[in-house]
Design a protein around this motif. Structure first.
Motif, PDB file in Angstrom:
ATOM      1  N   THR A  34       0.853  -1.185   0.000  1.00 40.95           N
ATOM      2  CA  THR A  34       0.000   0.000   0.000  1.00 40.95           C
ATOM      3  C   THR A  34       0.889   1.234   0.000  1.00 40.95           C
ATOM      4  O   THR A  34       1.687   1.424   0.920  1.00 40.95           O
ATOM      5  CB  THR A  34      -0.934   0.016   1.222  1.00 40.95           C
ATOM      6  N   TRP A  35       0.758   2.075  -1.035  1.00 40.89           N
ATOM      7  CA  TRP A  35       1.635   3.224  -1.216  1.00 40.89           C
ATOM      8  C   TRP A  35       1.214   4.428  -0.363  1.00 40.89           C
ATOM      9  O   TRP A  35       2.003   5.316  -0.109  1.00 40.89           O
ATOM     10  CB  TRP A  35       1.673   3.621  -2.687  1.00 40.89           C
ATOM     11  N   THR A  36      -0.026   4.463   0.076  1.00 33.55           N
ATOM     12  CA  THR A  36      -0.531   5.601   0.829  1.00 33.55           C
ATOM     13  C   THR A  36      -0.484   5.321   2.332  1.00 33.55           C
ATOM     14  O   THR A  36      -0.059   4.250   2.763  1.00 33.55           O
ATOM     15  CB  THR A  36      -1.986   5.900   0.425  1.00 33.55           C
ATOM     16  N   LYS A  37      -0.979   6.303   3.114  1.00 31.65           N
ATOM     17  CA  LYS A  37      -1.001   6.147   4.564  1.00 31.65           C
ATOM     18  C   LYS A  37      -2.251   5.415   5.048  1.00 31.65           C
ATOM     19  O   LYS A  37      -2.490   5.309   6.251  1.00 31.65           O
ATOM     20  CB  LYS A  37      -0.929   7.527   5.223  1.00 31.65           C
ATOM     21  N   SER A  38      -3.044   4.929   4.135  1.00 29.24           N
ATOM     22  CA  SER A  38      -4.306   4.287   4.513  1.00 29.24           C
ATOM     23  C   SER A  38      -4.080   2.938   5.188  1.00 29.24           C
ATOM     24  O   SER A  38      -3.027   2.308   5.045  1.00 29.24           O
ATOM     25  CB  SER A  38      -5.186   4.100   3.274  1.00 29.24           C
ATOM     26  N   ALA A  39      -5.089   2.506   5.925  1.00 27.54           N
ATOM     27  CA  ALA A  39      -5.019   1.205   6.602  1.00 27.54           C
ATOM     28  C   ALA A  39      -4.972   0.087   5.577  1.00 27.54           C
ATOM     29  O   ALA A  39      -5.530   0.185   4.492  1.00 27.54           O
ATOM     30  CB  ALA A  39      -6.227   1.039   7.510  1.00 27.54           C
ATOM     31  N   ASN A  40      -4.281  -0.986   5.936  1.00 25.15           N
ATOM     32  CA  ASN A  40      -4.159  -2.139   5.043  1.00 25.15           C
ATOM     33  C   ASN A  40      -3.983  -3.391   5.880  1.00 25.15           C
ATOM     34  O   ASN A  40      -4.047  -3.352   7.107  1.00 25.15           O
ATOM     35  CB  ASN A  40      -3.012  -1.931   4.054  1.00 25.15           C
ATOM     36  N   PHE A  41      -3.747  -4.519   5.238  1.00 32.59           N
ATOM     37  CA  PHE A  41      -3.676  -5.796   5.948  1.00 32.59           C
ATOM     38  C   PHE A  41      -2.260  -6.206   6.354  1.00 32.59           C
ATOM     39  O   PHE A  41      -2.079  -7.231   7.012  1.00 32.59           O
ATOM     40  CB  PHE A  41      -4.270  -6.916   5.080  1.00 32.59           C
ATOM     41  N   THR A  42      -1.248  -5.457   5.917  1.00 31.44           N
ATOM     42  CA  THR A  42       0.136  -5.866   6.195  1.00 31.44           C
ATOM     43  C   THR A  42       0.540  -5.407   7.588  1.00 31.44           C
ATOM     44  O   THR A  42       0.778  -4.210   7.808  1.00 31.44           O
ATOM     45  CB  THR A  42       1.096  -5.294   5.144  1.00 31.44           C
ATOM     46  N   LYS A  43       0.632  -6.325   8.532  1.00 25.20           N
ATOM     47  CA  LYS A  43       0.968  -5.966   9.919  1.00 25.20           C
ATOM     48  C   LYS A  43       1.546  -7.179  10.649  1.00 25.20           C
ATOM     49  O   LYS A  43       1.360  -8.331  10.247  1.00 25.20           O
ATOM     50  CB  LYS A  43      -0.271  -5.462  10.655  1.00 25.20           C
ATOM     51  N   ASP A  44       2.299  -6.892  11.699  1.00 17.71           N
ATOM     52  CA  ASP A  44       2.800  -7.922  12.629  1.00 17.71           C
ATOM     53  C   ASP A  44       3.645  -9.007  11.953  1.00 17.71           C
ATOM     54  O   ASP A  44       3.717 -10.143  12.442  1.00 17.71           O
ATOM     55  CB  ASP A  44       1.637  -8.587  13.382  1.00 17.71           C
ATOM     56  N   ASN A  45       4.285  -8.675  10.837  1.00 18.43           N
ATOM     57  CA  ASN A  45       5.174  -9.638  10.191  1.00 18.43           C
ATOM     58  C   ASN A  45       6.587  -9.507  10.760  1.00 18.43           C
ATOM     59  O   ASN A  45       7.006  -8.412  11.146  1.00 18.43           O
ATOM     60  CB  ASN A  45       5.194  -9.399   8.676  1.00 18.43           C
ATOM     61  N   LYS A  46       7.306 -10.606  10.791  1.00 19.21           N
ATOM     62  CA  LYS A  46       8.678 -10.614  11.288  1.00 19.21           C
ATOM     63  C   LYS A  46       9.618 -11.126  10.198  1.00 19.21           C
ATOM     64  O   LYS A  46       9.419 -12.233   9.676  1.00 19.21           O
ATOM     65  CB  LYS A  46       8.790 -11.483  12.537  1.00 19.21           C
ATOM     66  N   VAL A  47      10.627 -10.328   9.883  1.00 15.77           N
ATOM     67  CA  VAL A  47      11.655 -10.716   8.913  1.00 15.77           C
ATOM     68  C   VAL A  47      12.985 -10.674   9.657  1.00 15.77           C
ATOM     69  O   VAL A  47      13.538  -9.602   9.915  1.00 15.77           O
ATOM     70  CB  VAL A  47      11.648  -9.767   7.700  1.00 15.77           C
ATOM     71  N   THR A  48      13.491 -11.845  10.029  1.00 13.53           N
ATOM     72  CA  THR A  48      14.619 -11.894  10.963  1.00 13.53           C
ATOM     73  C   THR A  48      15.706 -12.876  10.524  1.00 13.53           C
ATOM     74  O   THR A  48      15.414 -13.957  10.006  1.00 13.53           O
ATOM     75  CB  THR A  48      14.119 -12.317  12.365  1.00 13.53           C
ATOM     76  N   TYR A  49      16.949 -12.463  10.719  1.00  8.13           N
ATOM     77  CA  TYR A  49      18.124 -13.328  10.591  1.00  8.13           C
ATOM     78  C   TYR A  49      18.248 -13.996   9.222  1.00  8.13           C
ATOM     79  O   TYR A  49      18.647 -15.155   9.105  1.00  8.13           O
ATOM     80  CB  TYR A  49      18.134 -14.381  11.714  1.00  8.13           C
TER      81      TYR A  49
END
Length: 588
Positions: A484-499
Motif C-alpha cells: 500500500t503506497w498511501t497512509k491508509s489502513a491495510n492488511f500488512t501488519k505484525d510480520n517478522k523478517v529476521t536473521y
C-alpha cells in the motif's frame, strides 16, 4: 452391572479414539493405477493415490510414499477440502527413503533430433505431434539447466516514439496515468538507435523485453518504421520509454537473426520446429530435454464460501519442476482495456506482459488458497517459469522449511495477493494470509523471465515469519514487505523478517534494496538480517539501490540489529516517508 458396562464402554471409546493406525500407500512410475497401492503393488500416479486417500474421509493419518522416479502430469493436481486431514489427522506425500522424486509439469522430448546440414552443429526437432501444447514454447531445459533462448546482445533505445517526445515529462506520474487512457500508443514502442533494427524481420514468434526502472515488460512487434527509426508493439508497457530515461535497455528473443551461439535454441510455432545449436561434439539425442507445459503443478484450493479449507497436508523431499508462464497480463482494469481496444483495434493485450514491481501477476507453480496447517519440508522447486509458491488468500499456518528454490522465471515465495487498498475496497479481513512461516530455505537465481520478481514478497498478509533464509542472485529486491503506497489502513501488519542473509540482489534493476517496504505496517519487525553485496548494473535507470529501502508511507515498524555492508549506494533510504515514524537503529 449397568454402571460397569457404561464404564467399559467409556474405556473402549477412549481406546478406539486414540488408536491411530497410519494408513500407507505407494506410488511408482512402474506401478499401475489398478493395483492395490501397497509397496509390492503400487499405484502409477499421484492422482490415484489422492483418490485412495480421499476414500478414507480424512479421519486417518496417511503416508503416501512416492518411489524414486520422474512423475509427469498432464494437468494441475488440485487438492480440495476432502483431500486433507480432519480433526488433526495428517496426510503426507513423501519421497520414499529420500530418493529423487520429481513431479514435472513438462514433457520429455523424444530423442529424434536430426541434422539438416551435415557440416553444421544445428539440430532440428519436429514437434508437430504434440499439437496445441507447442503453441508457446518459451523455455527449454536440459541437464537440470535453463537453456538460453536465441537472443540479441543488449541494445538501448534512443527515446520514446518520435510523435510523443514532448507529450510527457520525466517522472510525472500523474500525467502518465491519464495518458494510459488517451494515448496508449505512447506505451507501445520506442525510437531505436542508428540501424540497430533495420535488418530485422519480426514474426509472431519474436518477443522483446524492455527494462524500465524497477520493472520489465514483454512485447510482440506490430510494425517497424525504418524511415523514422521506430518500432511499434501490439501491447503497452506500464511506463513509456523516455519516462525514466531515453536510454532503456532491451533485448530481442526467439528471432532467427539472433540465433547464432552454441547452446541457444529457437522455436518456430508455425512449423512446430525446435532448433538447437549444439556445442562442438554435443549430440542432443544423448541428452534429456524438457519443455514446460503447465503453468501450475499443484493447486491447494479450499472453498471460502462454504468455509471448507484444505487442512493438514504435508509434502516432504519432493522436487517440483518444469512450469510454464503466460503472456496476456496487464494491470489495466478490464473496462479500460475494453475501451482502448475498441478505440485502437491493433491492440492485443493477449500478446504482452506489463505488471507492477515484484511481478505479482506472473503466476506460480504451487498455488495455495483457503488452506491451513499445510507444509513443504525439504522440497525443491526449480526450472520454473513464474513464482515457485504463492501462499494466497485465506491461508494460515503454511510452512516452507528447509526448501531450495532456484532457477525460477519469477520469484521464490509470495505471501498475499495483489490488492493495494483492501480496506477501502471492503475486502474481507479473513482473506489476509496469516501465521505462515518461511524458514531455513535457500532461494537463488530468480527473475529469469520476470526480472522485477523478488525472493520473498509479503503483501496484505499479517503475522507471518520469514527467518534464517539465504537469498541471492536476483535482478531486483531480495525481500519486499507491504503493498500500500498511501497512509491508509491495510492488511500488512505484525510480520517478522529476521536473521536472513541477503546478497547479490538488484543485479539488473533500480530503486530497490536487499529489503524493501511500503505503507503502514504496525508490529512489523526487521531484525538481525545480514545484507551485503548490493550492486548496481551499469544499465540500471532510476533511483539508487540500497540495503533497506523504506518507500512510500513506510511506518510503524521496528528495524534493529541488521548488518549492512558492501553496498553500492546508501545503507538505508527513506522515500516519501518519515524516518521518525520507524523505530529503527542501524548496526555499525
Amino acid at each position: 452391572m449397568v454402571k460397569f458396562f457404561e464404564f467399559l464402554l467409556f474405556v473402549l471409546t477412549i481406546l478406539f479414539d486414540n488408536y491411530d493406525e497410519v494408513k500407507t500407500f505407494y506410488v511408482s512410475t512402474n506401478g499401475l493405477d489398478s493395483n492395490s497401492g501397497t509397496k509390492n503393488s503400487p499405484f502409477a500416479t499421484i492422482r490415484r493415490a489422492q483418490s485412495a486417500v480421499k476414500s478414507l474421509n480424512g479421519f486417518h493419518n496417511v503416508k503416501v510414499y512416492l518411489l524414486e522416479g520422474h512423475y509427469f502430469i498432464d494437468s494441475t493436481i488440485v487438492f480440495r477440502h476432502d483431500d486433507g486431514g480432519k480433526e488433526g489427522k495428517i496426510i503426507e506425500y513423501i519421497a520414499f527413503n529420500g530418493g529423487k522424486v520429481v513431479v514435472s509439469g513438462g514433457k520429455l522430448l523424444p530423442k529424434i533430433w536430426n541434422k539438416p546440414f551435415p557440416t553444421s552443429n544445428l539440430w532440428k526437432l519436429d514437434l508437430s505431434y504434440m499439437g496445441q501444447t507447442t503453441e508457446s514454447i518459451r523455455q527449454l531445459f536440459a541437464n537440470n539447466k535453463r537453456l538460453k533462448r536465441a537472443a540479441s546482445k543488449d541494445l538501448y533505445t534512443k527515446g520514446p516514439l518520435t510523435k510523443f517526445t514532448k507529450r510527457f515529462s520525466r517522472f510525472d506520474f500523474s500525467s502518465i496515468d491519464s495518458m494510459r487512457r488517451t494515448d496508449i500508443e505512447a506505451f507501445c514502442g520506442f525510437a531505436y538507435k542508428g540501424s540497430d533494427l533495420d535488418s530485422f524481420y519480426f514474426d509472431d514468434d519474436t518477443e522483446i523485453i524492455v527494462y524500465h526502472s524497477w520493472e520489465c515488460s514483454w512485447h510482440k512487434v506490430l510494425r517497424l518504421d525504418n524511415i523514422n527509426k521506430c518500432i511499434y508493439f501490439t501491447s503497452p508497457s506500464r511506463y513509456p520509454v523516455g519516462f525514466f530515461s531515453d536510454n532503456n535497455r532491451y533485448r530481442i528473443e526467439n528471432n532467427s537473426k539472433v540465433f547464432d551461439e552454441p547452446g541457444e535454441w529457437y522455436y518456430n510455432s508455425k512449423k512446430k520446429e525446435l532448433w538447437y545449436l549444439a556445442h562442438e561434439g554435443e549430440n542432443p539425442n544423448e541428452e534429456d530435454f524438457y519443455v514446460p507445459i503447465l503453468n501450475q503443478i499443484i493447486s491447494i484450493a479450499g472453498n471460502s464460501y462454504s468455509k471448507k479449507y484444505v487442512e493438514n497436508l504435508t509434502f516432504k523431499g519432493i522436487e517440483f519442476k518444469h512450469s510454464s508462464y503466460s503472456l496476456g497480463i496487464n494491470d489495466l482494469n478490464e473496462k479500460v482495456k475494453y475501451k482502448l481496444v475498441k478505440e485502437n483495434p491493433w491492440l492485443k493485450f493477449s500478446d504482452g506482459y506489463a505488471s507492477a514491481q515484484t511481478a505479482p501477476d506472473c503466476g506460480q507453480a504451487i498455488s495455495i488458497s483457503y488452506a491451513e496447517n499445510c507444509k513443504f519440508e525439504d522440497c525443491k522447486f526449480s526450472n520454473l517459469g513464474s513464482y515457485a509458491v504463492n501462499i494466497g488468500k485465506g491461508s494460515n499456518d503454511i510452512i516452507l522449511s528447509k526448501c531450495v528454490i532456484q532457477d525460477v522465471g519469477g520469484g521464490g515465495v509470495l505471501i498475499g495477493f495483489n490488492e493495494k487498498d483492501p480496506v477501502m475496497k471492503n475486502v474481507p479481513w479473513s482473506n489476509s494470509p496469516y501465521k505462515n512461516i518461511i524458514k531455513n530455505c535457500k532461494i537463488y537465481n530468480g527473475g529469469k523471465v520476470h526480472p522485477s520478481s523478488v525472493a520473498i514478497a509479503i503483501m496484505q498478509a499479517n503475522s507471518n515469519l520469514v527467518t534464517h533464509n539465504t537469498i541471492y542472485n536476483f535482478p531486483y529486491s531480495g525481500i519486499s514487505i507491504g503493498w500500500t503506497w498511501t497512509k491508509s489502513a491495510n492488511f500488512t501488519k505484525d510480520n517478522k523478517v529476521t536473521y536472513n542473509q541477503i546478497y547479490n540482489v538488484m543485479e539488473d534493476l533500480a530503486d530497490g534494496g536487499g529489503i524493501y517496504t511500503l505503507g503502514k505496517q504496525p508490529g512489523c519487525i526487521i531484525k538481525g538480517n545480514h545484507i551485503h553485496n548490493i550492486v548496481r548494473s551499469e544499465s540500471a535507470i532510476g533511483a539508487l539501490n540500497c540495503g533497506i529501502f523504506f518507500d512510500q508511507s513506510s511506518s510503524m515498524m521496528t528495524v534493529d540489529d541488521n548488518k549492512i555492508d558492501l553496498i553500492n549506494g546508501p545503507k538505508y533510504r527513506f522515500n516519501k516517508t518519515d524516518s521518525l515514524k520507524i523505530n529503527w537503529k542501524a548496526k555499525e
